[in-house]
Design a protein around this motif. Structure first.
Motif, PDB file in Angstrom:
ATOM      1  N   HIS A 539      -2.174  -4.152   1.574  1.00  0.00           N
ATOM      2  CA  HIS A 539      -3.526  -3.702   1.891  1.00  0.00           C
ATOM      3  C   HIS A 539      -3.863  -2.412   1.150  1.00  0.00           C
ATOM      4  CE1 HIS A 539      -4.543  -6.736   4.744  1.00  0.00           C
ATOM      5  NE2 HIS A 539      -3.564  -6.438   5.572  1.00  0.00           N
ATOM      6  N   MET A 540      -2.894  -1.512   1.032  1.00  0.00           N
ATOM      7  CA  MET A 540      -3.091  -0.284   0.278  1.00  0.00           C
ATOM      8  C   MET A 540      -3.438  -0.578  -1.171  1.00  0.00           C
ATOM      9  SD  MET A 540      -0.338   2.696   0.773  1.00  0.00           S
ATOM     10  CE  MET A 540       0.500   2.367   2.298  1.00  0.00           C
ATOM     11  N   ILE A 541      -2.621  -1.394  -1.805  1.00  0.00           N
ATOM     12  CA  ILE A 541      -2.822  -1.730  -3.213  1.00  0.00           C
ATOM     13  C   ILE A 541      -4.156  -2.448  -3.395  1.00  0.00           C
ATOM     14  CG2 ILE A 541      -1.945  -3.153  -5.099  1.00  0.00           C
ATOM     15  CD1 ILE A 541       0.881  -2.584  -4.047  1.00  0.00           C
ATOM     16  N   ASN A 542      -4.459  -3.359  -2.489  1.00  0.00           N
ATOM     17  CA  ASN A 542      -5.688  -4.130  -2.572  1.00  0.00           C
ATOM     18  C   ASN A 542      -6.913  -3.226  -2.527  1.00  0.00           C
ATOM     19  OD1 ASN A 542      -7.935  -5.821  -0.844  1.00  0.00           O
ATOM     20  ND2 ASN A 542      -6.813  -7.130  -2.260  1.00  0.00           N
ATOM     21  N   TYR A 543      -6.883  -2.255  -1.624  1.00  0.00           N
ATOM     22  CA  TYR A 543      -8.033  -1.369  -1.515  1.00  0.00           C
ATOM     23  C   TYR A 543      -8.159  -0.470  -2.747  1.00  0.00           C
ATOM     24  CZ  TYR A 543     -11.503   1.848   0.090  1.00  0.00           C
ATOM     25  OH  TYR A 543     -12.644   2.593   0.175  1.00  0.00           O
ATOM     26  N   HIS A 544      -7.045   0.032  -3.215  1.00  0.00           N
ATOM     27  CA  HIS A 544      -7.097   0.877  -4.414  1.00  0.00           C
ATOM     28  C   HIS A 544      -7.637   0.101  -5.606  1.00  0.00           C
ATOM     29  CE1 HIS A 544      -6.070   3.514  -7.678  1.00  0.00           C
ATOM     30  NE2 HIS A 544      -5.251   2.619  -8.173  1.00  0.00           N
ATOM     31  N   ALA A 545      -7.177  -1.129  -5.785  1.00  0.00           N
ATOM     32  CA  ALA A 545      -7.577  -1.916  -6.948  1.00  0.00           C
ATOM     33  C   ALA A 545      -9.050  -2.297  -6.908  1.00  0.00           C
ATOM     34  CB  ALA A 545      -6.713  -3.175  -7.034  1.00  0.00           C
ATOM     35  N   ARG A 546      -9.584  -2.509  -5.715  1.00  0.00           N
ATOM     36  CA  ARG A 546     -10.937  -3.017  -5.576  1.00  0.00           C
ATOM     37  C   ARG A 546     -11.971  -1.920  -5.314  1.00  0.00           C
ATOM     38  NH1 ARG A 546     -11.070  -8.401  -4.151  1.00  0.00           N
ATOM     39  NH2 ARG A 546     -12.984  -8.055  -2.979  1.00  0.00           N
ATOM     40  N   GLY A 547     -11.529  -0.796  -4.760  1.00  0.00           N
ATOM     41  CA  GLY A 547     -12.477   0.195  -4.294  1.00  0.00           C
ATOM     42  C   GLY A 547     -13.177  -0.237  -3.032  1.00  0.00           C
ATOM     43  N   SER A 548     -12.707  -1.274  -2.429  1.00  0.00           N
ATOM     44  CA  SER A 548     -13.243  -1.803  -1.174  1.00  0.00           C
ATOM     45  C   SER A 548     -12.152  -2.671  -0.581  1.00  0.00           C
ATOM     46  CB  SER A 548     -14.515  -2.618  -1.416  1.00  0.00           C
ATOM     47  OG  SER A 548     -14.222  -3.755  -2.210  1.00  0.00           O
ATOM     48  N   GLN A 549     -12.437  -3.319   0.514  1.00  0.00           N
ATOM     49  CA  GLN A 549     -11.431  -4.171   1.110  1.00  0.00           C
ATOM     50  C   GLN A 549     -11.796  -5.636   0.970  1.00  0.00           C
ATOM     51  OE1 GLN A 549     -11.271  -4.117   5.393  1.00  0.00           O
ATOM     52  NE2 GLN A 549     -13.179  -2.979   5.471  1.00  0.00           N
ATOM     53  N   GLU A 550     -10.782  -6.466   0.885  1.00  0.00           N
ATOM     54  CA  GLU A 550     -10.962  -7.914   0.866  1.00  0.00           C
ATOM     55  C   GLU A 550     -11.373  -8.375   2.258  1.00  0.00           C
ATOM     56  OE1 GLU A 550     -11.872 -10.840  -0.076  1.00  0.00           O
ATOM     57  OE2 GLU A 550     -10.473 -10.863  -1.770  1.00  0.00           O
ATOM     58  N   VAL A 551     -12.042  -9.519   2.333  1.00  0.00           N
ATOM     59  CA  VAL A 551     -12.413 -10.067   3.636  1.00  0.00           C
ATOM     60  C   VAL A 551     -11.146 -10.404   4.420  1.00  0.00           C
ATOM     61  CG1 VAL A 551     -14.628 -10.944   2.841  1.00  0.00           C
ATOM     62  CG2 VAL A 551     -12.599 -12.400   2.685  1.00  0.00           C
ATOM     63  N   LEU A 552     -11.323 -10.506   5.728  1.00  0.00           N
ATOM     64  CA  LEU A 552     -10.179 -10.642   6.626  1.00  0.00           C
ATOM     65  C   LEU A 552      -9.199 -11.717   6.210  1.00  0.00           C
ATOM     66  CD1 LEU A 552      -8.602 -10.350   9.319  1.00  0.00           C
ATOM     67  CD2 LEU A 552     -10.136 -12.072  10.214  1.00  0.00           C
ATOM     68  N   TRP A 553      -9.659 -12.942   6.115  1.00  0.00           N
ATOM     69  CA  TRP A 553      -8.707 -14.047   6.004  1.00  0.00           C
ATOM     70  C   TRP A 553      -7.896 -13.979   4.718  1.00  0.00           C
ATOM     71  CZ3 TRP A 553      -8.757 -17.625   2.069  1.00  0.00           C
ATOM     72  CH2 TRP A 553      -9.922 -17.708   1.301  1.00  0.00           C
ATOM     73  N   LEU A 554      -8.542 -13.629   3.608  1.00  0.00           N
ATOM     74  CA  LEU A 554      -7.814 -13.574   2.344  1.00  0.00           C
ATOM     75  C   LEU A 554      -6.993 -12.299   2.247  1.00  0.00           C
ATOM     76  CD1 LEU A 554      -7.051 -14.775  -0.311  1.00  0.00           C
ATOM     77  CD2 LEU A 554      -9.214 -13.960  -1.293  1.00  0.00           C
ATOM     78  N   GLY A 555      -7.523 -11.184   2.758  1.00  0.00           N
ATOM     79  CA  GLY A 555      -6.729  -9.966   2.778  1.00  0.00           C
ATOM     80  C   GLY A 555      -5.450 -10.132   3.562  1.00  0.00           C
ATOM     81  N   GLU A 556      -5.547 -10.809   4.713  1.00  0.00           N
ATOM     82  CA  GLU A 556      -4.349 -11.037   5.523  1.00  0.00           C
ATOM     83  C   GLU A 556      -3.438 -12.073   4.885  1.00  0.00           C
ATOM     84  OE1 GLU A 556      -3.589  -8.994   7.704  1.00  0.00           O
ATOM     85  OE2 GLU A 556      -5.533  -8.030   7.702  1.00  0.00           O
ATOM     86  N   ALA A 557      -4.004 -13.070   4.233  1.00  0.00           N
ATOM     87  CA  ALA A 557      -3.169 -14.045   3.530  1.00  0.00           C
ATOM     88  C   ALA A 557      -2.349 -13.376   2.438  1.00  0.00           C
ATOM     89  CB  ALA A 557      -4.040 -15.154   2.943  1.00  0.00           C
ATOM     90  N   LEU A 558      -2.975 -12.466   1.698  1.00  0.00           N
ATOM     91  CA  LEU A 558      -2.241 -11.728   0.669  1.00  0.00           C
ATOM     92  C   LEU A 558      -1.144 -10.873   1.294  1.00  0.00           C
ATOM     93  CD1 LEU A 558      -5.299 -10.648  -1.504  1.00  0.00           C
ATOM     94  CD2 LEU A 558      -3.418 -12.103  -2.293  1.00  0.00           C
ATOM     95  N   ALA A 559      -1.476 -10.196   2.398  1.00  0.00           N
ATOM     96  CA  ALA A 559      -0.490  -9.321   3.033  1.00  0.00           C
ATOM     97  C   ALA A 559       0.671 -10.119   3.607  1.00  0.00           C
ATOM     98  CB  ALA A 559      -1.165  -8.494   4.121  1.00  0.00           C
ATOM     99  N   HIS A 560       0.397 -11.264   4.205  1.00  0.00           N
ATOM    100  CA  HIS A 560       1.490 -12.103   4.705  1.00  0.00           C
ATOM    101  C   HIS A 560       2.328 -12.653   3.550  1.00  0.00           C
ATOM    102  CE1 HIS A 560       0.923 -12.172   9.018  1.00  0.00           C
ATOM    103  NE2 HIS A 560      -0.381 -12.262   8.842  1.00  0.00           N
ATOM    104  N   THR A 561       1.687 -12.893   2.416  1.00  0.00           N
ATOM    105  CA  THR A 561       2.441 -13.350   1.249  1.00  0.00           C
ATOM    106  C   THR A 561       3.425 -12.288   0.791  1.00  0.00           C
ATOM    107  OG1 THR A 561       0.643 -14.811   0.549  1.00  0.00           O
ATOM    108  CG2 THR A 561       2.231 -14.163  -1.133  1.00  0.00           C
TER     109      THR A 561
END
Length: 766
Positions: A539-561
């Motif tokens: 989630h940290m990396i995702n937010y830094h890369a995007r400047g925002s956050q991914e939507v719930l389901w895909l953000g959590e899918a990435l984190a569980h991955t």
């Protein structure tokens, strides 16, 4: 954990010059509260994050202008400005209903949007008023939810007649939302002419109480709806639907749920050719004209088919009510879908924290999200034994101050322990814990998802082990919160006075005597918290890369991955025990999804939610990784800038509907014993896993499949957005001469809701 920047430099203990930073584009919501649950527990919290999709209704159009609840507050304007007082309202569902006098009806729903931006408005009061007639509404005032939706439940009066209902919103400009409901008499059929007809022929039905609206009156032949050409109270003219069978059919005229007694007419099926598939071949139907009739051949004897009705809308909350009707040679058997599941303690707690975070960002402009000056950026790293005060959340979700002491410093982490905690973890334990993050978590996650940044210039994340996290879970709850991240820490103290000014992970502490909540041994904490840390790091990396956050389901899918890929490193090293600690919950969640696929939206974006959702998201990414480049796909998805399903379709080059059709087939077909030796297209398999071995054992594969038989059936249900259902039919071993005619439709044979996206996928199995 979502930091604007988390880019680790090489460790240097001396003081360093500050690194330049770009301002944050917008604040991410706090990450979800990662809850650890034993296999028997069925719910984990989900975060509220609206998706950004272009869809088919006023509601779905309103969703597309703001990506998240936080982006709504920033990109869509200051809610204290003029647009906050100006709203628009539109009908979403429930208009033009009919029922018997005194009957309750389906809910009336409206969607309220900002009059300028068209973004959904949360917390707006909607007033419902009966302007004509005597319908009863409960309640008469409601408040919109995060998707801008408000609803009320109507009840018809005890006498015949129509009622008109008006819905208005606070600050409304433009027209109100108008509904019409009516109490009607039961239709009566006196005669049908001619008494025999082929599919496509026109019939006249005489009688009484038919009404005058061709869209309201429904004529069904063995449950399959015909096309009404004209209607008067005494006469209806209708076209026999294309999918009737050759037999004496029951004809029913209805207005809404009020239906006549059946009459009989002899129908004759057309000679249209049935669908011919080889074993392992798949056909997908998306056009309305095709969904009206799909014919499965009566030969060869013993042939079988998997029938998958799908709701492939890309917008969360668009539930699709459906009927899958079959006309064969056996009496109709109704097969309703089970009810949806609910939430639990963990999701309720997390939902309250999300609301708290949204309140923190109310009224902010994008410039307000520039990071605060670091508390420690211009100082040397602390030493073991140094103390620092942190703001944390307690069990009442209030901010409390704790004092914590540095217990260990590793290449990538600074580990603090609350001085109120017992010293169960030794210095060596903390060093070992930090070492697990240093390697393999840090290197593995960065390799898979990309490099992050470092908001407080210390080349590390801070881990605060505090009994305040233990106390978040009441004794005897079953599931428990193992750790969390709070977005307040990324804000300047002028915006959130509880900010700790950096990337901070809050963890439970070992508590073997149960002083703060249920007992947790040092071994249990060492076992359960590192997977949480891997998850949060993405989630940290995702937010830094995007400047925002991914939507719930895909953000959590990435984190569980992330838990999965780190676990695989341990598995490759021969450490199956530690690998299971990282991977077992994903497997457990996926098994629950397989058992409840028809009740699980892949793209849910708000609490409360289910762990089936997490299992579905993780499994979907596992499937996509095998076809589209493993870590290369993960890095592309993490970097954005698209979100949700648009992110997936952009990175794969596939449409959402085709991806869901292929994924649904692959779940069943991958290494299926019934397809042994049958060549399958790679998109209909998991190329990077044997799914039945991974989630089995194969003999006990948990996928829920309903066997309906090669004859008349009526399968009904409500499919959430991006969800599907598995049905299995088999030609009798002795053979038959009658095709099985399938009709995929909305409730009572009518059209699907405007916002739904129906799709029917069929796989030949035997």
């Amino acid at each position: 954990m979502r930091a604007r920047a988390f880019e680790f430099a090489r460790y240097a203990p001396a003081r360093r010059p500050r690194k330049p930073r770009a301002p944050l584009k917008r604040l991410a919501d706090a990450d979800y509260i990662h809850a650890i649950q034993p296999p028997a527990s069925r719910r984990l919290p989900l975060i509220q994050r609206p998706d950004r999709r272009q869809a088919r209704s006023t509601y779905t159009r309103a969703l597309t202008l703001c990506l998240t609840a936080v982006a709504l507050l920033t990109a869509c304007g200051d809610p204290t400005g003029p647009s906050a007082r100006r709203t628009s309202i539109a009908v979403l569902a429930g208009d033009a209903q009919f029922g018997a006098p005194g009957a309750g009806l389906e809910a009336l729903q409206v969607v309220v949007t900002d009059a300028i931006t068209r973004a959904p408005r949360d917390g707006v009061t909607v007033t419902w008023q009966v302007t004509a007639g005597e319908a009863i509404l409960t309640p008469v005032t409601t408040t919109t939810n995060s998707r801008g939706i408000a609803s009320t439940t109507p009840r018809l009066p005890g006498s015949l007649g129509a009622s008109t209902i008006r819905a208005t919103a606070d600050g409304q400009v433009g027209d109100p939302a108008m509904f019409t409901v009516a109490a009607v008499s039961t239709p009566v059929i006196a005669g049908v002419s001619p008494a025999s007809a082929r599919a496509g022929d026109t019939l006249a039905i005489t009688g009484s109480n038919f009404g005058t609206s061709t869209s309201a009156v429904a004529v069904r032949f063995d449950g399959v709806r015909g096309t009404v050409l004209s209607a008067t109270p005494e006469r209806v003219v209708v076209v026999v639907p294309p999918c009737v069978a050759t037999r004496a059919a029951a004809v029913v005229v209805s207005l809404g749920t009020v239906a006549s007694t059946a009459a009989t007419v002899n129908t004759v099926a057309t000679g249209a050719s049935p669908l011919r598939l080889a074993r392992g071949q798949v056909r997908v139907f998306t056009e309305p004209v095709d969904l009206r009739c799909v014919r499965l051949p009566p030969d060869p004897a013993g042939a079988s088919y998997l029938i998958i009705p799908q709701n492939v809308t890309e917008t969360y909350s668009i539930t699709m009510s459906f009927e899958l009707a079959a006309l064969g040679v056996i009496p109709v058997v109704a097969s309703p879908a089970p009810a949806m599941a609910g939430s639990t303690f963990a999701s309720d707690w997390e939902l309250a924290l999300r609301a708290k975070e949204r309140a923190l960002t109310a009224g902010m402009s994008p410039d307000a999200f520039a990071p605060t000056a670091s508390i420690r950026a211009a100082q040397d790293l602390p030493n073991v034994g140094d103390r620092r005060t942190f703001n944390t959340l307690n069990a009442q979700s209030k901010t409390v101050k704790i004092t914590a002491e540095v217990r260990a410093i590793t290449t990538r982490a600074i580990l603090y322990q609350d001085i109120a905690a017992d010293n169960v973890f030794t210095a060596a334990d903390y060093q070992r814990f930090g070492g697990v993050f240093d390697e393999p978590i840090f290197g593995t996650v960065v390799a898979a998802f990309g490099q992050g940044g470092d908001i407080d210039d210390n080349d590390r994340i801070i881990m605060v082990f505090t009994p305040q996290v233990n106390a978040l879970t009441a004794k005897g709850t079953g599931s428990y919160i193992a750790g969390y991240f709070y977005a307040c820490d990324l804000l300047a103290r002028s915006r959130c006075d509880a900010s700790n000014g950096g990337e901070i992970f809050y963890s439970m502490v070992p508590d073997p005597t149960g002083k703060f909540s249920d007992p947790h041994s040092a071994t249990n904490v060492m076992r359960t918290v590192p997977p949480v840390l891997a998850h949060e790091f993405v989630h940290m990396i995702n937010y830094h890369a995007r400047g925002s956050q991914e939507v719930l389901w895909l953000g959590e899918a990435l984190a569980h991955t992330a838990e999965d890929v780190v676990g695989q490193v341990f598995l490759d090293r021969g450490d199956a025990v530690t690998a299971a600690e990282f991977q077992a919950q994903n497997h457990s969640h996926a098994r629950l999804f397989l058992a409840n696929a028809a009740r699980t939206s892949l793209i849910a974006d708000e609490s409360p939610g289910t762990i089936e959702l997490r299992g579905a998201g993780w499994l979907f990414l596992r499937y996509l990784r095998g076809l589209h480049g493993e870590n290369a796909l993960l890095r592309a998805l993490t970097s954005g800038p698209e979100s949700g399903s648009r992110n997936i379709t952009t990175r794969t080059g596939k449409t959402w509907s085709s991806l869901l059709a292929d994924f649904a087939v692959a779940i069943y077909a991958d290494d299926a014993p019934t397809l042994t030796g049958v060549p399958l297209e790679p998109r209909h398999t998991f190329v990077n896993a044997n799914l039945r071995s991974l989630l089995g054992p194969p003999a006990a594969f948990p996928l829920a499949v309903r066997t309906l038989g090669f004859g008349d059936f009526l399968a009904t249900g409500d499919l959430p957005s991006s969800a599907w259902q598995y049905n299995y039919v088999q030609v009798p071993a002795a053979g038959t001469t009658t095709s099985l005619n399938l009709v995929f439709s909305g409730p009572r044979g009518g059209p699907f809701s405007a916002a739904a996206v129906p799709q029917l996928t069929i796989l030949r199995v035997r």
